[in-house]
Design a protein around this motif. Structure first.
Motif, PDB file in Angstrom:
ATOM      1  N   GLU A  98       0.797  -1.294   0.134  1.00  0.00           N
ATOM      2  CA  GLU A  98       0.259  -0.057  -0.105  1.00  0.00           C
ATOM      3  C   GLU A  98       0.851   1.116   0.247  1.00  0.00           C
ATOM      4  O   GLU A  98       0.468   2.299  -0.670  1.00  0.00           O
ATOM      5  CB  GLU A  98      -0.894   0.008   1.178  1.00  0.00           C
ATOM      6  CG  GLU A  98      -2.065  -0.977   1.222  1.00  0.00           C
ATOM      7  CD  GLU A  98      -3.072  -0.863   2.341  1.00  0.00           C
ATOM      8  OE1 GLU A  98      -2.908   0.219   3.143  1.00  0.00           O
ATOM      9  OE2 GLU A  98      -3.929  -1.826   2.542  1.00  0.00           O
ATOM     10  N   ALA A  99       2.073   1.114   0.829  1.00  0.00           N
ATOM     11  CA  ALA A  99       2.828   2.441   0.632  1.00  0.00           C
ATOM     12  C   ALA A  99       3.347   2.733  -0.528  1.00  0.00           C
ATOM     13  O   ALA A  99       3.526   4.082  -0.941  1.00  0.00           O
ATOM     14  CB  ALA A  99       3.994   2.195   1.804  1.00  0.00           C
ATOM     15  N   GLU A 100       3.839   1.725  -1.187  1.00  0.00           N
ATOM     16  CA  GLU A 100       4.496   2.160  -2.777  1.00  0.00           C
ATOM     17  C   GLU A 100       3.074   2.702  -3.587  1.00  0.00           C
ATOM     18  O   GLU A 100       3.788   3.493  -4.346  1.00  0.00           O
ATOM     19  CB  GLU A 100       4.671   0.870  -3.385  1.00  0.00           C
ATOM     20  CG  GLU A 100       5.518   0.878  -4.522  1.00  0.00           C
ATOM     21  CD  GLU A 100       6.142  -0.342  -5.011  1.00  0.00           C
ATOM     22  OE1 GLU A 100       6.797  -0.620  -6.007  1.00  0.00           O
ATOM     23  OE2 GLU A 100       6.061  -1.540  -4.476  1.00  0.00           O
ATOM     24  N   ARG A 101       2.289   2.338  -3.280  1.00  0.00           N
ATOM     25  CA  ARG A 101       1.077   3.015  -4.065  1.00  0.00           C
ATOM     26  C   ARG A 101       0.887   4.417  -3.885  1.00  0.00           C
ATOM     27  O   ARG A 101       0.311   5.317  -4.550  1.00  0.00           O
ATOM     28  CB  ARG A 101      -0.413   2.040  -3.959  1.00  0.00           C
ATOM     29  CG  ARG A 101      -1.461   2.501  -4.545  1.00  0.00           C
ATOM     30  CD  ARG A 101      -2.597   1.691  -4.667  1.00  0.00           C
ATOM     31  NE  ARG A 101      -3.148   1.344  -3.463  1.00  0.00           N
ATOM     32  CZ  ARG A 101      -3.929   2.326  -2.602  1.00  0.00           C
ATOM     33  NH1 ARG A 101      -4.465   3.450  -3.228  1.00  0.00           N
ATOM     34  NH2 ARG A 101      -4.148   2.158  -1.349  1.00  0.00           N
ATOM     35  N   LEU A 102       0.804   4.680  -2.346  1.00  0.00           N
ATOM     36  CA  LEU A 102       0.716   6.037  -2.001  1.00  0.00           C
ATOM     37  C   LEU A 102       1.792   7.056  -2.003  1.00  0.00           C
ATOM     38  O   LEU A 102       1.555   8.003  -1.869  1.00  0.00           O
ATOM     39  CB  LEU A 102       0.228   5.781  -0.633  1.00  0.00           C
ATOM     40  CG  LEU A 102      -1.299   5.296  -0.147  1.00  0.00           C
ATOM     41  CD1 LEU A 102      -1.319   5.087   1.085  1.00  0.00           C
ATOM     42  CD2 LEU A 102      -2.316   5.859  -1.064  1.00  0.00           C
ATOM     43  N   LEU A 103       3.036   6.332  -2.165  1.00  0.00           N
ATOM     44  CA  LEU A 103       4.412   7.147  -2.263  1.00  0.00           C
ATOM     45  C   LEU A 103       4.250   7.867  -3.498  1.00  0.00           C
ATOM     46  O   LEU A 103       5.107   7.512  -4.229  1.00  0.00           O
ATOM     47  CB  LEU A 103       5.202   6.265  -1.971  1.00  0.00           C
ATOM     48  CG  LEU A 103       6.844   6.853  -1.822  1.00  0.00           C
ATOM     49  CD1 LEU A 103       6.648   7.632  -0.441  1.00  0.00           C
ATOM     50  CD2 LEU A 103       8.085   5.772  -1.687  1.00  0.00           C
ATOM     51  N   THR A 104       3.670   9.130  -3.801  1.00  0.00           N
ATOM     52  CA  THR A 104       3.836  10.025  -5.097  1.00  0.00           C
ATOM     53  C   THR A 104       4.591  11.022  -4.682  1.00  0.00           C
ATOM     54  O   THR A 104       5.187  11.038  -3.472  1.00  0.00           O
ATOM     55  CB  THR A 104       2.420  10.544  -5.125  1.00  0.00           C
ATOM     56  OG1 THR A 104       1.682  11.193  -3.927  1.00  0.00           O
ATOM     57  CG2 THR A 104       1.178   9.310  -5.662  1.00  0.00           C
ATOM     58  N   ASP A 105       4.941  11.670  -5.694  1.00  0.00           N
ATOM     59  CA  ASP A 105       5.928  12.601  -5.577  1.00  0.00           C
ATOM     60  C   ASP A 105       5.439  14.092  -4.668  1.00  0.00           C
ATOM     61  O   ASP A 105       6.514  14.702  -4.154  1.00  0.00           O
ATOM     62  CB  ASP A 105       6.001  13.300  -6.880  1.00  0.00           C
ATOM     63  CG  ASP A 105       6.591  12.551  -7.946  1.00  0.00           C
ATOM     64  OD1 ASP A 105       7.317  11.563  -7.629  1.00  0.00           O
ATOM     65  OD2 ASP A 105       6.277  12.790  -9.330  1.00  0.00           O
TER      66      ASP A 105
ATOM     67  N   VAL B 221      12.438   0.426   2.737  1.00  0.00           N
ATOM     68  CA  VAL B 221      11.826   1.484   2.645  1.00  0.00           C
ATOM     69  C   VAL B 221      12.807   2.626   2.012  1.00  0.00           C
ATOM     70  O   VAL B 221      12.495   3.534   1.049  1.00  0.00           O
ATOM     71  CB  VAL B 221      10.933   2.250   3.838  1.00  0.00           C
ATOM     72  CG1 VAL B 221      10.547   3.510   3.763  1.00  0.00           C
ATOM     73  CG2 VAL B 221       9.771   1.525   4.132  1.00  0.00           C
ATOM     74  N   LEU B 222      13.886   2.481   2.688  1.00  0.00           N
ATOM     75  CA  LEU B 222      15.001   3.422   2.024  1.00  0.00           C
ATOM     76  C   LEU B 222      15.275   3.232   0.638  1.00  0.00           C
ATOM     77  O   LEU B 222      15.698   4.240  -0.190  1.00  0.00           O
ATOM     78  CB  LEU B 222      16.119   3.396   2.817  1.00  0.00           C
ATOM     79  CG  LEU B 222      16.195   3.950   4.261  1.00  0.00           C
ATOM     80  CD1 LEU B 222      17.238   3.718   4.920  1.00  0.00           C
ATOM     81  CD2 LEU B 222      15.777   5.486   4.423  1.00  0.00           C
ATOM     82  N   GLU B 223      15.161   1.926   0.323  1.00  0.00           N
ATOM     83  CA  GLU B 223      15.314   1.771  -1.168  1.00  0.00           C
ATOM     84  C   GLU B 223      14.128   1.989  -2.131  1.00  0.00           C
ATOM     85  O   GLU B 223      14.478   2.655  -3.113  1.00  0.00           O
ATOM     86  CB  GLU B 223      15.756   0.003  -1.375  1.00  0.00           C
ATOM     87  CG  GLU B 223      16.889  -0.235  -0.685  1.00  0.00           C
ATOM     88  CD  GLU B 223      17.129  -1.685  -0.885  1.00  0.00           C
ATOM     89  OE1 GLU B 223      16.132  -2.636  -1.315  1.00  0.00           O
ATOM     90  OE2 GLU B 223      18.060  -2.340  -0.421  1.00  0.00           O
TER      91      GLU B 223
END
Length: 473
Positions: A123-130, A159-161
């Motif tokens: 979910e975080a990757e989907r929400l991690l917008t610019d 997460v750091l990657e």
């Protein structure tokens, strides 16, 4: 110590659009109208002061989003602060007891900080917008493909990657300062205790984390830039020629000043070699322009000249081959190069001269004023006329002489406020005076270049290369 914040299973209030009362000391509470959600469930950023709660920022690009806290940067940390910018926090946590309640957060300008919640890294990757500026990560979360017995900071490293340009705050259990400190060592900007969160602490931590990440990024880019500059300087120094004059009685000196700021190499080039028969060959040239592409082409021509000279080519045959090299290597058909070559006989008393659109050398002899060598048979610059010819002229030098080869950067500088160029005649007068003052060799070249610069009223815009060969009887 602030009282622990109670937990609940609901999505954080700031993300859902339901404002919560701020903790004491944070100022008056603020109420927000419910925010519309996107098809993916994310809220859009409204503008409470404009009376338009549906005006989102979904149409903005990363290049236009700004950060009202840091006031700088161009990636996820924002660009120069604009009045309508809102900081965004992404919370990544999956607590069986309920998601951490994130109170209403305000940035340094008093604007609300948006909060997004993700229960896992997918979910975080989907929400991690610019437009996400900071990540609040629960270190108790399990990284994909790892068990609880693996590295306890595996989720942080993941997460750091995943988000190398975002600020990261590590969230850990109260009293587990050692794990928090290790998280900072690994790459987080700071760590917080889960049971000690309050509005003021978290708001300040977010702002500091974003600013620290921006500062770290700027320092890293500066260090990388310095390293590249050092590598470029070493490379350019390696591309400057080393004269091959072993066994020759001639003395050699050279002066080089590129027109590009902070550069060591320009479009001018020169070289000097002695062939096995005792002949000393010298060359100086100038590729039109003085950028990095011209510098690279000049190096190619110099290396080609040395190889062809050592292979026995001379005069018209040599220049014709160099023109073929230029035509093959240049990026544009309009690029050309001027060239001057001299081949000094083993006895040192005479030389052959070829000019390809280049200024004629200057020769100085004892008891005679310095003068230019003949240039009546000057051929065209390399790269201008297919099938061109370059006649080789024979010149007498005498028993003792100084021969100066130069590029047009030495003669095209301005003279004072008149705007006139120094020209070849002005250069000849200048060198005559300097010779009368007893200047020779490297001192003569240094004085000549410095005086031309002073006459110009500042640094010269074109590259300057000067080569001096002396024969003492």
């Amino acid at each position: 110590m602030p009282a622990p914040i109670p937990r609940q299973r609901a999505i954080p209030a700031v993300e859902s659009g339901q404002a919560q009362a701020a903790s004491p000391g944070d100022g008056p509470s603020k109420k927000e109208a419910p925010r519309p959600t996107s098809p993916t469930g994310n809220t859009t950023a409204g503008n409470p002061t404009a009376g338009n709660p549906t005006a989102g920022d979904t149409g903005r690009t990363a290049a236009t989003r700004t950060n009202s806290v840091t006031g700088a940067a161009t990636d996820s940390l924002g660009t120069a602060g604009a009045a309508g910018t809102t900081l965004t926090l992404l919370v990544i946590e999956d607590d069986p007891g309920g998601s951490t309640v994130v109170p209403e957060l305000l940035d340094a300008a008093g604007k609300p900080i948006r909060v997004r919640a993700a229960r896992n890294l997918t979910e975080a990757e989907r929400l991690l917008t610019d437009d996400v500026h900071c990540i609040l990560l629960d270190l108790a979360l399990t990284a994909p493909g790892r068990s609880d017995d693996d590295d306890e900071l595996a989720v942080l490293k993941h997460v750091l990657e995943l988000a190398p340009r975002h600020a990261v705050l590590a969230l850990t259990a109260s009293g587990d300062a050692e794990r928090g400190a290790e998280a900072v060592r690994v790459g987080a900007q700071d760590y917080l205790f889960r049971d000690e969160l309050d509005s003021r602490l978290l708001s300040r931590a977010i702002r500091y984390a974003v600013e620290r990440k921006r500062s770290d990024t700027a320092e890293r880019r500066l260090a990388e830039g310095r390293m590249r500059a050092q590598e470029n300087r070493r490379l350019e120094r390696g591309l400057l020629p080393t004269p091959l004059l072993d066994g020759s009685s001639l003395r050699f000196a050279a002066r080089y000043r590129p027109g590009r700021s902070r550069a060591l190499l320009g479009g001018d080039f020169y070289d000097t070699v002695r062939t096995p028969d005792g002949t000393v060959h010298a060359m100086i040239g100038d590729v039109c322009g003085h950028g990095p592409d011209e510098a690279a082409l000049g190096v190619e021509l110099r290396i080609a000249w040395r190889a062809l000279t050592l292979a026995g080519l001379c005069g018209d045959e040599l220049l014709g081959t160099l023109q073929q090299v230029l035509e093959h290597e240049r990026a544009d058909e309009e690029i050309f190069a001027t060239l001057c070559t001299v081949d000094i006989a083993p006895d040192g008393r005479r030389a052959g001269l070829c000019l390809a659109g280049h200024p004629s050398p200057l020769v100085a002899r004892p008891g005679r004023p310095a003068q230019l060598l003949p240039y009546d048979n000057n051929g065209p610059a390399l790269g201008l006329l297919p099938g061109a010819r370059w006649p080789r002229m024979q010149v007498e030098l005498g028993a003792e002489w100084s021969l100066m080869l130069y590029t047009d950067g030495l003669i095209e500088g301005r003279v004072g406020d008149s705007g006139e160029r120094l020209g070849q005649e002005g250069m000849v007068r200048m060198v005559r005076r300097q010779l009368s003052e007893g200047l020779r060799g490297e001192q003569l070249l240094r004085a000549a270049v410095n005086e031309v610069r002073d006459l110009n009223g500042g640094e010269l815009t074109d590259d300057v290369a000067v080569v001096l060969l002396d024969r003492v009887a």
